[in-house]
Design an enzyme around this catalytic site. Structure first.
Site, PDB file in Angstrom:
ATOM      1  N   ASP A  14       2.446 -19.051 -11.610  1.00 46.83           N
ATOM      2  CA  ASP A  14       1.848 -20.356 -11.328  1.00 46.83           C
ATOM      3  C   ASP A  14       2.933 -21.374 -10.992  1.00 46.83           C
ATOM      4  O   ASP A  14       4.126 -21.071 -11.042  1.00 46.83           O
ATOM      5  CB  ASP A  14       0.944 -20.839 -12.470  1.00 46.83           C
ATOM      6  CG  ASP A  14       1.692 -21.167 -13.743  1.00 46.83           C
ATOM      7  OD1 ASP A  14       2.901 -21.515 -13.692  1.00 46.83           O
ATOM      8  OD2 ASP A  14       1.071 -21.104 -14.812  1.00 46.83           O
TER       9      ASP A  14
ATOM     10  N   ASN B  52       1.811  -4.461 -14.723  1.00 46.78           N
ATOM     11  CA  ASN B  52       0.775  -5.462 -15.012  1.00 46.78           C
ATOM     12  C   ASN B  52      -0.302  -5.458 -13.927  1.00 46.78           C
ATOM     13  O   ASN B  52      -1.184  -6.297 -13.934  1.00 46.78           O
ATOM     14  CB  ASN B  52       1.372  -6.856 -15.192  1.00 46.78           C
ATOM     15  CG  ASN B  52       2.160  -7.339 -13.999  1.00 46.78           C
ATOM     16  OD1 ASN B  52       2.390  -6.606 -13.036  1.00 46.78           O
ATOM     17  ND2 ASN B  52       2.591  -8.576 -14.047  1.00 46.78           N
TER      18      ASN B  52
ATOM     19  N   SER C 266       0.818  -1.220   0.000  1.00 45.36           N
ATOM     20  CA  SER C 266       0.000   0.000   0.000  1.00 45.36           C
ATOM     21  C   SER C 266       0.852   1.271   0.000  1.00 45.36           C
ATOM     22  O   SER C 266       0.423   2.309  -0.492  1.00 45.36           O
ATOM     23  CB  SER C 266      -0.959   0.007   1.190  1.00 45.36           C
ATOM     24  OG  SER C 266      -0.244  -0.045   2.402  1.00 45.36           O
TER      25      SER C 266
END
Length: 144
Positions: A82, A76, A64
């Site tokens: 993954d 992005n 934050s």
């Protein structure tokens, strides 16, 4: 709790820790000093490669305070790693764009990740009507 095998590619960053009860996100750190000029793009190395458990992926987002402290945005908006990205040299990176001149130092906490189970398979059923009232507008506010 799933086990994650981790390879540190830098001895200049703190080891990852999970702080139970505070947050379920885990901070990631810059693995090298980075100097960016306004408008410059860079892949910032995070100094880690991991073998995620089968059926899981990591979602990487800025902390934050990252924009306020460093004037960078993640290009992005959310990175997804993954379990197939699991080799010895499959280092994680944060792709950033500088909105002002900035310096990021080794070991600065710049982003965070959490593990998520893969989405279950879904099937889309085509229909001519959804049989629900139209809300109108845009997104959750319903305003245009």
């Amino acid at each position: 709790m799933p086990d994650i095998r981790i390879r540190y590619l830098s001895d200049r960053i703190d080891k990852l820790t999970y702080i139970d009860g505070k947050s379920d996100w885990i901070d990631l750190r810059a693995a090298e000093d980075v100097v960016l000029s306004k408008g410059e793009f860079r892949l910032i190395p995070l100094g880690v490669a991991m073998e995620l458990p089968k059926g899981y992926e990591a979602h990487i987002v800025p902390r934050s305070s990252t924009y306020k402290n460093y004037g960078i945005i993640q290009t992005n908006h959310m990175g997804v790693v993954d379990e197939s990205y699991c080799g010895d040299d499959d280092q994680w990176y944060m792709p950033v764009l500088a909105v002002r001149d900035t310096v990021i130092h080794v070991n600065d906490r710049i982003c965070q990740f959490r593990l998520m189970e893969h989405q279950p398979p879904v099937h889309f059923q085509e229909t001519d009507h959804l049989d629900n009232p139209t809300r109108g507008g845009f997104g959750s506010t319903g305003r245009t």
